[in-house]
Design an enzyme around this catalytic site. Sequence first.
Site, PDB file in Angstrom:
ATOM      1  N   THR A  44       0.836  -1.204   0.000  1.00 27.69           N
ATOM      2  CA  THR A  44       0.000   0.000   0.000  1.00 27.69           C
ATOM      3  C   THR A  44       0.865   1.246   0.000  1.00 27.69           C
ATOM      4  OG1 THR A  44      -1.540   1.309   1.326  1.00 27.69           O
ATOM      5  CG2 THR A  44      -0.184  -0.253   2.518  1.00 27.69           C
ATOM      6  N   TYR A  75      -3.190  -1.431  10.487  1.00 22.62           N
ATOM      7  CA  TYR A  75      -3.178  -2.070   9.168  1.00 22.62           C
ATOM      8  C   TYR A  75      -1.928  -1.675   8.397  1.00 22.62           C
ATOM      9  CZ  TYR A  75      -3.974  -2.193   4.134  1.00 22.62           C
ATOM     10  OH  TYR A  75      -3.809  -2.354   2.778  1.00 22.62           O
ATOM     11  N   LYS A 132       1.528  -3.754   6.947  1.00 29.55           N
ATOM     12  CA  LYS A 132       2.031  -3.760   5.575  1.00 29.55           C
ATOM     13  C   LYS A 132       3.499  -3.315   5.532  1.00 29.55           C
ATOM     14  CE  LYS A 132      -0.851  -4.236   2.514  1.00 29.55           C
ATOM     15  NZ  LYS A 132      -1.365  -5.429   1.810  1.00 29.55           N
TER      16      LYS A 132
END
Length: 814
Positions: free
Chosen positions: A152, A191, A195
């Site tokens: 991301t 989150y 990542k």
Amino acid sequence: MPFSENSPILVLGGDGYLGWPLSLHLALEHPSRPVIMADNHLRRRLVKETGGESLLPILSPSGRIKAARDIHSVDNLEFIHLDVNSPVLEALIRERKPGTVYHLAQQCSAPYSMRGSREALFTLRNNEEGNMRVLWAVRRHVPEAHIVKLGTFGEYAKSGLDIAEGYFRPEYRGRIAERPVPYPREADDFYHASKINDSNYISVACRKWGLRVSDIMQSTVFGSWTEKTGAAHELFTRLDYDECFGTVVNRFLAQVVRGKSLSVYGTGHQRTGLMALSDSIQSLVSLCDKAPSVGTHRVINHVTEDSFSVIELAETMRGIAMEEGFLVTIERGAHDPRGETAPAKMEYRIERRYVSESFESAGMREVISKTFRMVLPYRHRVNAALFAPKTLWNGHSPVFEKSESSPHEFPDANFRLRHFPYGRINLNPGTLGSPSLDTLEAMGRFHEDERLGHPLGQYQHGREVLDRCLSLIPVLWKTNSHLATVSASATQFTNLLALSMARSFPNRSRPIRIVTTPHEHQGGISAFEALSDFEVLYLSALEMADNETFVDFLRKHRPDAGFYSHIAYDSGWRFPVESWASSMKAILPDSLVILDLCQSLGLLDPPFEYADVLFTSSHKWLFGPKGAGILWTNERFRRKIGALQWSGESLSFQPGESGFGPSGGMDFSIFSGLEATLRLHQFVGNKTIFARSSALSAYFRKNLRDILEHAGITHEFMDSPKGFPIASAVLSVDFVDLDPYPVYIHLEENGVHVKCIKGKQIAGATRNLLRFGFPYYEDEKRLDTVLACMEAYLSSCREPILAPNRHPHLAREN
């Protein structure tokens, strides 16, 4: 190892927003290569759990594959239900030896990861463990394979510096780094932290093992149109717009077609990178045959639109919407869940060599216009309640926050959809246990554990979950006098109690006498009725209602034990078990008191001090797995009676276990379900459950009374008969002249389940009852549906449905 042109392509997360169109496009681009879609439906479950729903209807994986075959003549797609956090992943890679592995199987929502500790821990375990399992499986079995990992763009630290594509040579104090190092990373949520850790693990695997990985720094994806999925509704991918799984542009799209203002969080100056779904899929497909060299961690910045602040994006969306014929306003600053209060837009450039050189972008306006036309026929599916965020990132806002002023209203309107997403309405107080989604998912996860592949692993895993339940029970229901155990069935407990008591009264000259009421459930009292060792004595209505008469009964019959329900299953009456138990102990000091809590636990605290034994099932007011039972015994009972173990010894590892434990060889997943049930109950709390259920009951009662009186139907609410208080979360209606069974059937046919008892002898009187229990997670709107259904049916009856002659052989219960 070299791969043939026919080596499989594995898409982990192949059922997701990006995963499905990626799989379809890959299958069309590489018709000679099997494309394996692997997924465990996590995205579908989490969206449902948080109360959301795809704006566009989507088919199941099998339905999608059939549609791809019919529409595009695709015959190389297959689906496997697989959790990346299980050994099944490695087995699949070992057996199928994919040449390309796309890893998209991760919990992808930053807001979800900030909802609470459970969601945060799940995110970390799912994402980081799954990523690690992929790396190890590829290293062991297909080390030459190309991994395309979806990262991301949110991993990067946005400090105002231009953003390099993964690696750069920093300069500090006049010295330039001798080799490229990763661009600084920084996360504002768990989150994105997961990542960042994924990218670190990938870097290690490439440098130390020689793996080949393309790490995609994916920016915010928008739209639902792609060249191969946009023209046929059977091929649609999902489009979410809620706070957890909806991206900002997709939320704007839903707000436009719903006629709502575009909600800009915070100041709107925060900057976001964008990429159309069609562009992302085109780029990912092109990477399949463009593996980096051995040992290379290639980072790709997946961004096509990088100049927007959120407020500028909203202005652009308003312009596009107006071209499509929608009049749109912008709401700014009403919500700021992330604490995004940047005073001005931060400027920086983004390096994106691969995207710039590999394809031509579809263009934002074109994609949004095409997506508009896709979603317009489904605008009725938009739930405007999903637009407002409910999770505050700077200090979690509890999902279950209580409201003192209105205990029957949760501030979070999506509680039911997240935990009890049933379309049918279950108001049957005998079987209220429509289990929560938490319960069902916990049982499913138990069955996915690799340890179930060998017997010792099954027992080990089952014992671990059993002990977690036993540790949680005294936290929920505090007692210093009783020990608890659990089993797969409350009825199993009563069977064990009866057998244990039968063997513990030696040299008896008469049967063991059990005093009870005519209102006991057969699942409890029948164990004593079935054995000749016992004589079951039933109290009359007067003996139950008048304490002096009850005491006379005790002195006359001198029972050895009392067996009473805390709340009667048939009438909802709350019996004075405390008074009955005290009288028994005063007159018959050696007698035992057994309490059935099946209709009360979850509403009322157990009266431990008055009972030797208490038992319950989890599928009533706890809304847990069907049948699971909890049993408490005190030391006095255990010394007098002892215990029976189905397996000869306890399955629990805990010291001081009370006996009466579960049998071996059973399905231990029920304990995983019970653990999840208890944790949800702990979070909501008895007081909230009782207050909400009672308020819903009062609301339903008032409106039902009006309906019955208007219809001219003679009825009686079973309130406080003989001095017994009614359990306020339960409502029993006796129809004097009306046969309730056709009403019961009509409700069933319309998705409503209640309890019907007709021709049943209750305390000496024949009843024709409809009984209602009110789960705390229901709401007045759904109760209105039940009331309207009853009113419509009763109004349509030209003549009263007379109750039949009430003979015992006509007794019927549903």
